[in-house]
Design a protein around this motif. Structure first.
Motif, PDB file in Angstrom:
ATOM      1  N   ASP A   1      49.762  -9.449  22.090  1.00 11.48           N
ATOM      2  CA  ASP A   1      50.743 -10.375  22.588  1.00 11.48           C
ATOM      3  C   ASP A   1      52.240  -9.602  22.408  1.00 11.48           C
TER       4      ASP A   1
ATOM      5  N   ILE B   1      56.614 -11.800  23.109  1.00 10.77           N
ATOM      6  CA  ILE B   1      56.524 -12.432  23.158  1.00 10.77           C
ATOM      7  C   ILE B   1      57.863 -12.374  23.321  1.00 10.77           C
ATOM      8  N   SER B   2      58.563 -12.301  24.213  1.00  6.09           N
ATOM      9  CA  SER B   2      60.634 -11.491  24.339  1.00  6.09           C
ATOM     10  C   SER B   2      61.566 -12.913  24.242  1.00  6.09           C
ATOM     11  N   PHE B   3      62.491 -13.870  22.862  1.00  7.51           N
ATOM     12  CA  PHE B   3      63.088 -14.848  22.911  1.00  7.51           C
ATOM     13  C   PHE B   3      63.847 -14.058  23.852  1.00  7.51           C
TER      14      PHE B   3
ATOM     15  N   VAL C   1      50.797 -10.724  17.668  1.00  9.10           N
ATOM     16  CA  VAL C   1      51.839 -11.253  18.683  1.00  9.10           C
ATOM     17  C   VAL C   1      53.472 -10.826  18.114  1.00  9.10           C
TER      18      VAL C   1
ATOM     19  N   ALA D   1      57.280 -10.972  17.943  1.00  3.39           N
ATOM     20  CA  ALA D   1      58.253 -12.150  18.921  1.00  3.39           C
ATOM     21  C   ALA D   1      58.920 -11.415  18.377  1.00  3.39           C
TER      22      ALA D   1
ATOM     23  N   LEU E   1      57.718 -21.050  18.449  1.00  2.00           N
ATOM     24  CA  LEU E   1      56.044 -20.653  17.668  1.00  2.00           C
ATOM     25  C   LEU E   1      55.325 -21.180  16.940  1.00  2.00           C
TER      26      LEU E   1
ATOM     27  N   HIS F   1      54.888 -24.366  19.144  1.00  2.00           N
ATOM     28  CA  HIS F   1      54.056 -24.487  20.017  1.00  2.00           C
ATOM     29  C   HIS F   1      52.336 -23.478  19.901  1.00  2.00           C
TER      30      HIS F   1
ATOM     31  N   ILE G   1      51.844 -21.868  17.273  1.00  2.00           N
ATOM     32  CA  ILE G   1      51.334 -19.839  17.697  1.00  2.00           C
ATOM     33  C   ILE G   1      51.628 -19.160  16.925  1.00  2.00           C
TER      34      ILE G   1
END
Length: 455
Positions: A126, A128-130, A167, A169, A192, A195, A197
Motif C-alpha cells: 500500500d 500513501i503519498s503525502f 505500507v 509512505a 499515520l 490514523h 496506520i
C-alpha cells in the motif's frame, strides 16, 4: 545513508562498468564512493553478470563477484526463523510502514518477481503519498537511488514477516544533510500514527546531528522540535526502527559529500525513542549454516563502509542504557542491536525501475538490515497480540539476562571494529555492549517470544 546524504550514490553509467559484473558506487565524495542504497553510508550494489535471470548461489557469487550474496532461505536459517514460521508466526495482522522520499513505479512488480523467485507468497504494498510525487525520471540520481533502496527495504521487510501488511509512505521531499524535508517526514509519520496506520515504522535515513541549526552553539531545539511524531508514536505504542548508518563512527557534513574527521552521530537513529539497528557480517554456507560467529560489519573499503555507531552529542543516556553506563557515560549510544549489513555478504534484491540497473543485485547496509529487523518486531507483535511500542528497555533487559540465560535469544558479537576508511577511530567489539554492534544480534526463535513477553 542510513539515508543521510542526498543519495547521489548511483550516478554511474552502465557502460563504464566491467561487463562481467555491475558493482559500483556513487556517493559524491570519492572517499565514500558508496555503492548502494544507504542514505547515510552507502550500501553496496552488485548486479549479477551477463543475462542471468536468477540470483547467483553463494559459491558462484564469490567466484564471479568476489563477494557473498545471501538469499531469504539463508537468512531464515541464520536467524533461526523457520520454527516461528512453522508455528504460524509470520507477521499476520501487523503493519510495517517504511518511510521514503520518493517511490518506485515498478515496486509491486519487483516484489512479485522477488517473492516468486524465492518461494515466498507475495503481498500488496500500500503506497500513501503525502505530497504530489514527481513523474519518475530514470535519469534523476535522487529518484534512482530512492527507488533502488526502497525496493530492497520492502523486499527485506516482506522476507522477515511475509504476512505483514507493508505500507510505503512517500513524502515527495528528499531528506539531505541540510535537514531539508524532515518536517514533512515527521508530519507524515504523525498522520499515520494518528490514523492507526502502522505497528512498526522504519526510518532508514539519518542526518548528522552536527548539521542541525544551533548544534554548534549547544542549542538542540531544531532536533527537539522535530520529535513530535516520535512522542506520538510512544503514546500510541508504535515501535520506531532506525538504521545506524554505514560510515562507521562518522557521517557527512552539510554538503552531503565530506565526512567529518571526528566521531559524530546521526538522528533519528540517535533518538532514545528509536531502536537503532547496527550492522554485522554473517559468515554462512550456501544453506545458511554459520562458518564463524558474526562480526561487526566493517569491509575496510571505501565502497562498502562499516557499521554506524557511537555516542550522541544531543541526547543524554536513557534509563534503559543505565546498565551499560560504564561504556556510554552520560550519552545515548547507538546501535542498540545489530543484524547483517555487510557489503561482502549482502542481500539479494530485485528491481526494474531503472533500465540500467534492472535485474538482480546485492544490497547491503543498515538501511537494508533495519526493515528486516522491523519484520522481526512484527513477528513479536503478532505473538503478543498487541503493539510493542519502544522495545529498547526489553532489549537491554534481555541482553543483561543473556549473560546467564541463553534462552533470551540475544547473541553477543565480540569480534571486529567499526572504524572506517577516513581514519576516524571506531569501537572494538567486546563481551557485552559497545557502540559497534550494540548488545549483539539474535536467535529469532528464542528472541521473538521474549520480545513479545516484554522481558
Amino acid at each position: 545513508m542510513s539515508r543521510v546524504h542526498s543519495r547521489k550514490r548511483f550516478g554511474f553509467i552502465a557502460a563504464a562498468i566491467p561487463s562481467v559484473l555491475m558493482a559500483g558506487a556513487l556517493a559524491a565524495d570519492p572517499a565514500f564512493a558508496a555503492a548502494g542504497t544507504s542514505h547515510d553510508g552507502g550500501a553496496a550494489v552488485t548486479q549479477q553478470p551477463g543475462d542471468a535471470t536468477i540470483p547467483l548461489p553463494n559459491h558462484e557469487c564469490q567466484a564471479v563477484a568476489h563477494t557473498i550474496c545471501y538469499t531469504p532461505a539463508q537468512l531464515s536459517k541464520a536467524y533461526n526463523l523457520d520454527p516461528l514460521y512453522k508455528a504460524g508466526i509470520t507477521g499476520k495482522g501487523q503493519t510495517i510502514v517504511i518511510m521514503t522520499a520518493f517511490g518506485s513505479p515498478t515496486l509491486q512488480h519487483d516484489l512479485d518477481v522477488y517473492s516468486k523467485q524465492f518461494g515466498l507468497k507475495t503481498t500488496k504494498v500500500d503506497v500513501i503519498s503525502f505530497r504530489r510525487q514527481p513523474v519518475f525520471d530514470p535519469d534523476n540520481n535522487s529518484q534512482i537511488n530512492w527507488a533502488i533502496g526502497i525496493t530492497g527495504e520492502v523486499e527485506l521487510a516482506h522476507t522477515a514477516a511475509p504476512d505483514a501488511r507493508i505500507v510505503l509512505a512517500e513524502t515527495g521531499v528528499d531528506v539531505a544533510q541540510t535537514v531539508t524535508g524532515w518536517r514533512q517526514v515527521m508530519d507524515a509519520e504523525k498522520y499515520l500514527i494518528d490514523h492507526n496506520i502502522g505497528d512498526v515504522i522504519v526510518n532508514g535515513f539519518n542526518t548528522t546531528e552536527n548539521n542541525f541549526p544551533g548544534f554548534d552553539k549547544g542549542d538542540f531545539s531544531s532536533i527537539e522540535d522535530l520529535r513530535y511524531a516520535f512522542k506520538d508514536a510512544e503514546k500510541h505504542h508504535v515501535t520506531l526502527i532506525g538504521a545506524s548508518g554505514q560510515r562507521g563512527t562518522t557521517s557527512l557534513e552539510p554538503d552531503g559529500s565530506t565526512p567529518y574527521p571526528f566521531q559524530v552521530n546521526s538522528w533519528p537513529s540517535s533518538d532514545p525513542l528509536v531502536t537503532s539497528v547496527g550492522g554485522t557480517s554473517l559468515h554462512l554456507t550456501d544453506t545458511g549454516e554459520r562458518t564463524a560467529p558474526d562480526s561487526v560489519f566493517n569491509d575496510n573499503d571505501i565502497h562498502l563502509g562499516a557499521s554506524g555507531g557511537g555516542l550522541s552529542h544531543v541526547f543524554a543516556r536513557p534509563s534503559y542504557q543505565d546498565g551499560v553506563k560504564n561504556v556510554v557515560g552520560n550519552h545515548r549510544s547507538t546501535p542498540d542491536i545489530s543484524m547483517n549489513a555487510a557489503g561482502r555478504g549482502g542481500f539479494w534484491t530485485y528491481g526494474s525501475a531503472v533500465p540500467v540497473f534492472s535485474g538482480w543485485r546485492e544490497l547491503n547496509g543498515t538501511e537494508q538490515g533495519a526493515p528486516y529487523f522491523a519484520g522481526i518486531v512484527a513477528l513479536a507483535g503478532q505473538m503478543a497480540h498487541h503493539r510493542l511500542g519502544n522495545i529498547n528497555e526489553t532489549v537491554y533487559k534481555l541482553a543483561a539476562a543473556s549473560r546467564h540465560d541463553a534462552r533470551t535469544g540475544i547473541i553477543d558479537v565480540n569480534d571486529g571494529t567499526n572504524n572506517n576508511v577516513v581514519n576516524v577511530p571506531g569501537f572494538t567489539a567486546v563481551d557485552g555492549y559497545e557502540p559497534a554492534a550494540g548488545v549483539g544480534t539474535f536467535n529469532a526463535a528464542l528472541f521473538v517470544p521474549r520480545l513479545a513477553q516484554g522481558h
